[in-house]
Design an enzyme around this catalytic site. Structure first.
Site, short mmCIF file in Angstrom:
data_model
loop_
_atom_site.label_atom_id
_atom_site.label_comp_id
_atom_site.label_asym_id
_atom_site.label_seq_id
_atom_site.Cartn_x
_atom_site.Cartn_y
_atom_site.Cartn_z
N GLY A 1 -55.12 -45.29 -7.78
CA GLY A 1 -55.41 -46.46 -8.62
C GLY A 1 -56.90 -46.61 -8.90
N ARG B 1 -57.96 -37.79 3.44
CA ARG B 1 -58.84 -38.97 3.37
C ARG B 1 -59.67 -39.13 4.64
NH1 ARG B 1 -55.25 -43.64 0.30
NH2 ARG B 1 -55.99 -43.15 -1.79
N LYS C 1 -45.22 -43.01 -16.67
CA LYS C 1 -45.24 -44.22 -17.48
C LYS C 1 -46.46 -44.36 -18.37
CE LYS C 1 -42.81 -47.12 -14.14
NZ LYS C 1 -43.16 -48.16 -13.18
N GLY D 1 -53.78 -39.05 -6.37
CA GLY D 1 -52.34 -39.20 -6.48
C GLY D 1 -51.65 -37.87 -6.76
C1 3PG Z 1 -54.31 -46.21 -2.35
O1 3PG Z 1 -53.66 -45.45 -1.63
O2 3PG Z 1 -54.14 -46.27 -3.57
C2 3PG Z 1 -55.39 -47.03 -1.71
O3 3PG Z 1 -55.44 -46.80 -0.34
C3 3PG Z 1 -55.23 -48.49 -2.03
O4 3PG Z 1 -54.02 -48.97 -1.53
P1 3PG Z 1 -53.32 -50.21 -2.22
O5 3PG Z 1 -52.85 -49.75 -3.57
O6 3PG Z 1 -52.21 -50.62 -1.31
O7 3PG Z 1 -54.37 -51.30 -2.36
MG MG Z 2 -51.99 -47.43 -4.65
#
Ligand code: 3PG
Ligand code: MG
Length: 394
Positions: free
Chosen positions: A373, A37, A200, A350
């Site tokens: 997310g 990142r 999930k 992810g």
């Molecule tokens: C992540 O890693 O998904 C982002 O940096 C956002 O983090 P958060 O889900 O804690 O808002």
């Molecule tokens: Mg997150």
């Protein structure tokens, strides 16, 4: 929705407040274990410096309580890594938006990293006074924090709102993420296939629904498949399932019809361990005492075949326990077929991003998202307030 980018504004002599997502994994000794990142934010920072501007970088790290400094969640290691990557000094402000931040900015450093935004309660609350403190530091606002674009934290929304009248743009990372996740998906080349895995169903409902409307096939793997098997009246043994999501899985099966592709066979084991007793069984016929840990080989080759014939591919979520061979085989087969394909291929952040990196194919796909997310929210078709309010190209 074309947005102005950092390349569209004069930078000479300007201070640019850049929201980055330096939410990087740290080990117990505060060493960064994956700096992707930070590396992905370099083009925007380098553009600002090359244009004669100064960059003030703000980010969150983890989920602190908002009650002040938590030393294990400091952004100092990220600031140090950034300095190494840029090959020039990076100043670090220990107080986010207070005296030290103003001092470091005033001292004329070309790059300043502010301490973790979420140490201040105002960040999660979207507090106006907190936002004003940050907004007052700069002449230009730049959002290059794709991983956080689905959030409405102060630095994402209240700060650019407070900077109305000044240029408010996206950085190159956010521009690229939008180009792939939004624009390509809005006008996909067909066949368009989405491969969705992970534990999930509940995490992916919105994505499955939205993609069923635009894809030719939505292909399911991971533990989520066992909840679908349960919904079809199958036996799942000791597999990880969500019994309270069976109704929902039935609705998705009805909505999806033949578009929704489920595994035919399952690689299962009698324990969550690489040396467990293993067998491959038809999907929905997992014996008691066994749990599904990967898609089976027939399923893996069918999924690879669907990938081979696709022109647009979206992949989010592993097919099995890819960290634990031999249960990495299904995820590896999917990753390999995507790497070999000429299609436009988009890997959600992810676990699937981690898998494609682990297998060494990250440079053979069109785009690996930096958002977990956020990439899911975008695949659900959601609009982001944090992007909506930025300047459009006229
Ligand atoms: C992540 O890693 O998904 C982002 O940096 C956002 O983090 P958060 O889900 O804690 O808002
Ligand atoms: Mg997150």
């Amino acid at each position: 929705m074309p947005k102005k980018t950092i390349a569209d504004v004069p930078l000479s002599g300007k201070k640019v407040l850049v929201r980055v997502d330096f939410n990087v994994p740290l080990d117990s000794a505060q060493q960064i274990t994956d700096d992707r990142r930070i590396r992905m934010a370099l083009p925007t920072i380098e553009k600002i410096l090359a244009g004669g501007g100064r960059a003030i970088l703000m980010s969150h790290l983890g989920r602190p309580k908002g009650e002040g400094v938590e030393p294990n969640l400091s952004l100092r290691p990220a600031a140090e890594r950034l300095g190494e990557l840029l090959g020039q000094p990076v100043a670090f402000a220990a107080d986010t938006a207070g005296d030290d931040a103003r001092e470091k900015v005033a001292s004329g450093s070309n790059v300043v990293v502010l301490e973790n935004l979420r140490f201040q309660v105002g960040e999660k609350k979207g507090d106006a006074a907190f936002a004003d403190g940050l907004a007052g530091l700069a002449d230009i606002y730049c959002n290059d924090a794709f991983g956080t674009c689905h959030r409405t934290d102060a630095s994402m929304v209240a700060v650019p709102a407070a900077m109305e009248g000044k240029p408010r743009v996206v950085g190159f990372l956010v521009a690229r993420e939008i180009e792939y996740l939004d624009d390509v998906i809005a006008r996909p080349q067909h066949p368009f296939i989405a491969i969705l895995g992970g534990a999930k169903v509940s995490d992916k409902i919105g994505v499955i629904k939205n993609l069923l409307g635009i894809c030719d096939h939505v292909v399911i793997g991971g533990a989520m498949a066992y909840t679908f098997a349960l919904a079809q009246g199958g036996q799942v043994g000791d597999s990880l399932v969500e019994p309270d999501k069976v109704d929902l899985a039935q609705d998705l099966l009805k909505q999806g019809g033949e578009k929704l592709v489920l595994p035919f066979d399952t690689h299962c084991g009698d324990a969550f361990a690489p040396d467990c007793n293993k067998q491959v069984v038809p999907a929905g016929k997992i014996p008691e005492g066994f749990m599904g840990l990967d898609i089976g080989p027939r399923t893996a080759s069918h999924y690879a075949d669907l990938v081979t014939h696709a022109k647009t591919i979206v992949w989010n979520g592993p097919m099995g326990v890819f960290e634990m061979p031999p249960f990495d085989a299904g995820t590896r087969a999917v990753a390999e077929s995507i790497a070999a394909s000429d299609a436009v291929s988009i890997i959600g952040g992810g676990d699937s991003a981690a898998a494609i990196e682990q297998f060494g194919f990250a440079d053979q796909v069109s785009h690996v998202s930096t958002g977990g997310g956020a990439s899911l929210a975008m695949l659900e078709g959601k609009n982001f307030a944090a992007v909506e309010l930025l300047d459009r190209v006229d």
